[in-house]
Each structure stands twice: as C-alpha cells, then as structure tokens.
Design a protein around this motif. Structure first.
Motif, short mmCIF file in Angstrom:
data_model
loop_
_atom_site.label_atom_id
_atom_site.label_comp_id
_atom_site.label_asym_id
_atom_site.label_seq_id
_atom_site.Cartn_x
_atom_site.Cartn_y
_atom_site.Cartn_z
N SER A 125 59.50 18.52 95.16
CA SER A 125 59.00 18.27 96.43
C SER A 125 57.40 18.33 96.34
CB SER A 125 59.44 19.67 97.36
OG SER A 125 58.66 20.77 96.83
N SER A 154 62.10 22.15 94.90
CA SER A 154 61.21 22.42 96.06
C SER A 154 60.55 23.90 95.67
CB SER A 154 61.82 22.58 97.72
OG SER A 154 63.01 23.42 97.38
N PRO A 163 57.81 18.47 103.13
CA PRO A 163 57.60 17.76 101.84
C PRO A 163 57.77 16.57 101.70
CG PRO A 163 58.81 19.74 101.69
CD PRO A 163 58.81 19.51 103.29
#
Ligand code: FAD
Length: 335
Positions: free
Chosen positions: A16, A56, A226
């Motif tokens: 991300s 992420s 993101p």
C-alpha cells in the motif's frame, strides 16, 4: 487456477506504500495444496519465504531474494452454533465486516475500513476505536512451513497483545494463516469508548450500522486512501510507558494524554501527540512525507523509495527519543 511460480515480479502493486521492489519468485496461494508445492520449491532452491496479504502493513526497502506467497484463498461461512463465522485468509477484512452486518452478526463494526486481509488480522491483532480482533477470535488454521503440517491454534496459542501476536517472532513466522474463526454477537453490541466515535453519533440512533457508518466516515476524513496516496496507516505503535515516567513527563507537558492498559503500572500514550508536538506534520524527506493531517501516517508523496520512508521514520523516532526519552516502535513490517 493451476499453481504457478513467477520470476522477477515487481511488488509495487502488492504493497500500500506503492514502492517498487522485485520479488525473485512470486506465487498466488489458493489453498494448502499450493502451500505444499511452494514449500517444496523453496526448500529445493533454499529460498526464504515471505507471506503477503494486501501489503498494507508492509514496507519493502530491498528487493526480496526469496519466494513471496500472495494469499488469494477465498471463502466465508457462517458455522452451526450461535454467531460463529469462518473466513479464508485471502478475504478482504473490510468486506468481512460488511458481510457480518448483513448477516446480523455484530461486534466488529469498529474495525471497519481497516485495509488488508483476514489472514493478516491476527498477526498484529488489528484494533481501532476501542476494539481489538482478539475479543472475537476463536481459532485459526495455519500451515506450518517448517513441518508441512496444518495446525489449529486457539486464542491462548496466538498470544495476542497490543498490535502483537506469536506470529511476529520465531517460530510463529513460519506459520501461514489459512483461515480465521470468529465468534460474533447475535444481539447488537456497540463500543463507543473512543471519544471521537461517541461524538460523531450524537443525536443519532446508535446501532451497529450507524457505528459502522460513523467509523467509515471518521476514517475517510482522517486517513489518506492508499489507492490515491501510498501509506500504511499508523507507522508507529502507541508507546507504553510506566506511570512514574508519565508523571515526570506531565511536569513539562501537563496536557499529555494517556490511556490505562491491562497492566496497572503501564499507560499508553499517543505517538501522534508526541510527533505533533515536535512539529512533524507535513514534513518531507525525499519522496516520503508525514501526512499533513496526521503525524503518525507516513505517505509516499513523490515516488518515494522504501528507504526514503525508513529514513524519515528514523529521523522522527530519534527526535521523540531526544525530546521525551521514549523509543517509538514501528507498527509496519519493514522487509
Ligand atoms: C490507511 C490504513 C489504515 C490502517 N488502519 C489500521 C488500524 O486502524 N488498525 C490496525 O490494526 N491496522 C491498521 N492498518 C494496518 C493494516 O491494515 C493491518 O495491519 C492489516 O491487518 C494488514 O493486512 P494485509 O493483508 O495488508 O497485511 P500485509 O501487509 O500483507 O502483511 C502484514 C504482516 O502479516 C503477515 N501476513 C499476512 N497475511 C498472512 C497470513 N495469511 N499468514 C501469516 N502471515 C501473514 C505478513 O507476512 C506481514 O508480516 C492500516 C493500514 C492502512 C494502509
């Protein structure tokens, strides 16, 4: 889809932060049979293995010389028994929260909009707005890369703590989560302990759906998406300090916030407050920057490399150590 191992894959689309680093080998994992083949392949070439969900909570600062396993298994099932649910590791966490609401299974609304997969949720015991995964966790199924066996792990086995679990250190690093089983509530149960959340609901009927909506609205207003600006949410954990240290710091900073923890001697202080106090919001180093609205969020502002992000993070943590005598710890896994 047949199991396939690709060579030299750019990881830019798989983290991300959106930083580019190459994986020497890369495989999508649909089930435990794929994991068996991946394990054999890695052993035959003496490769290290890295498990990846949606990336992420991961920052790549180097090319990865081993085999990246990209978790792609799917499936969600409501189990016989009141409020039990099992979901495959490759499922989206946020989609699972929505699925629960749609099926009148309550409790995890506060964890809405946390990016990433179901399989990664136990790794750092995801938490937000006064709720942590461990409160709803029953067990998980994991593939042991060391032995090739399937293991069932209870809550006690996972050793959950604040943004921590057994999976963050050896031998837990060798375990690939395949599915997670949760126990949800059949009656609406809301947690409004977090002030911002209670404030957002003033004048509204408080239901799991309105809590979900409020959490999504607060997060969308505070955190960069993101998909638009590379980031991994909070870069640092909120530090735990002793009560005596807090008392000393409050002589100089009487307004320093602190929350109680399970340990009576320790309090948690907001890393964002410390960083804000030292003026970190909006500062940029190379292509990396601190988000203008949130001092805890580092962003890829301008084609940052992983190294840009890490150098900025190091500078930030040094300034906090110098000013407050508190060592910040990274929440993001740096590879
Ligand atoms: C905008 C934003 C907001 C965020 N807000 C929060 C928040 O409020 N609370 C919070 O707790 N986190 C938050 N995060 C961090 C992140 O969403 C969570 O840590 C999430 O669980 C990561 O999921 P992932 O699939 O992307 O994991 P990845 O980044 O792919 O992996 C994270 C770690 O888990 C391991 N892992 C992943 N899948 C498996 C598996 N199946 N088996 C074994 N190991 C595995 C990886 O090896 C790695 O060590 C935020 C991130 C962003 C970008």
């Amino acid at each position: 889809m047949a199991f396939e191992i690709q060579k030299n894959v750019d990881l830019r689309d798989y983290n991300s932060f959106g930083v580019s680093q190459m994986a020497a080998y890369f495989a999508k994992i649909q089930d435990s049979a794929d994991l068996r083949q991946a394990r054999e392949f890695a052993a035959s070439k003496r490769l290290s293995v890295l498990v990846l969900g949606q990336g992420s909570n991961t920052l790549f600062i180097n090319n990865y010389p081993g085999l990246v396993l990209y978790m792609s298994n799917r499936g969600r099932a409501i189990l016989p028994g009141a409020g039990m649910l099992r979901a495959a590791a490759g499922e989206s966490w946020h989609e699972l929260v929505i699925f629960c609401l749609q099926n009148s299974l309550y409790g995890i609304e506060n964890l809405a909009l946390i990016p990433g997969t179901v399989g990664a949720a136990p790794i750092q015991n995801i938490g937000a707005y006064g709720v942590e995964l461990e409160q709803f966790f029953v067990e998980l199924e994991a593939f042991d890369l060391k032995t090739g066996e399937i293991r069932h792990m209870s809550k006690a086995d996972c050793q959950f703590a604040y943004r921590d679990s057994i999976f963050k250190q050896d031998p837990g690093l060798k375990l690939v989560v395949l599915s997670v089983t949760l126990q949800l509530c059949l009656e609406p149960k809301v947690e409004l302990g977090y002030t911002g959340l209670a404030d957002a609901l003033v004048g509204q009927k408080v239901t799991p759906q309105s809590v979900f909506d409020a959490v999504c609205a607060i997060r969308s207003s505070k955190l960069p998406d993101p998909k638009l600006v590379g980031n991994a949410g909070s870069f640092f954990k909120n530090p735990l300090i002793s009560r005596s240290k807090l008392a000393k710091l409050r002589e100089a900073y009487p307004e320093l916030p602190a929350w109680d923890t399970k340990d009576a001697d320790l309090v948690k202080v907001p890393a964002a407050w410390l960083l804000d106090k030292k003026g970190w919001k909006g500062r940029q180093r190379g292509g990396a920057a601190v988000h203008g609205e949130h001092a805890l969020v580092l962003v890829n502002r301008d084609n940052a490399t992983g190294e840009d992000v890490v150098l900025l993070a190091q500078e930030m943590s040094s300034s906090i150590l110098q000013a407050f005598g508190i060592a910040l710890q990274s929440e993001v896994r740096i590879i």
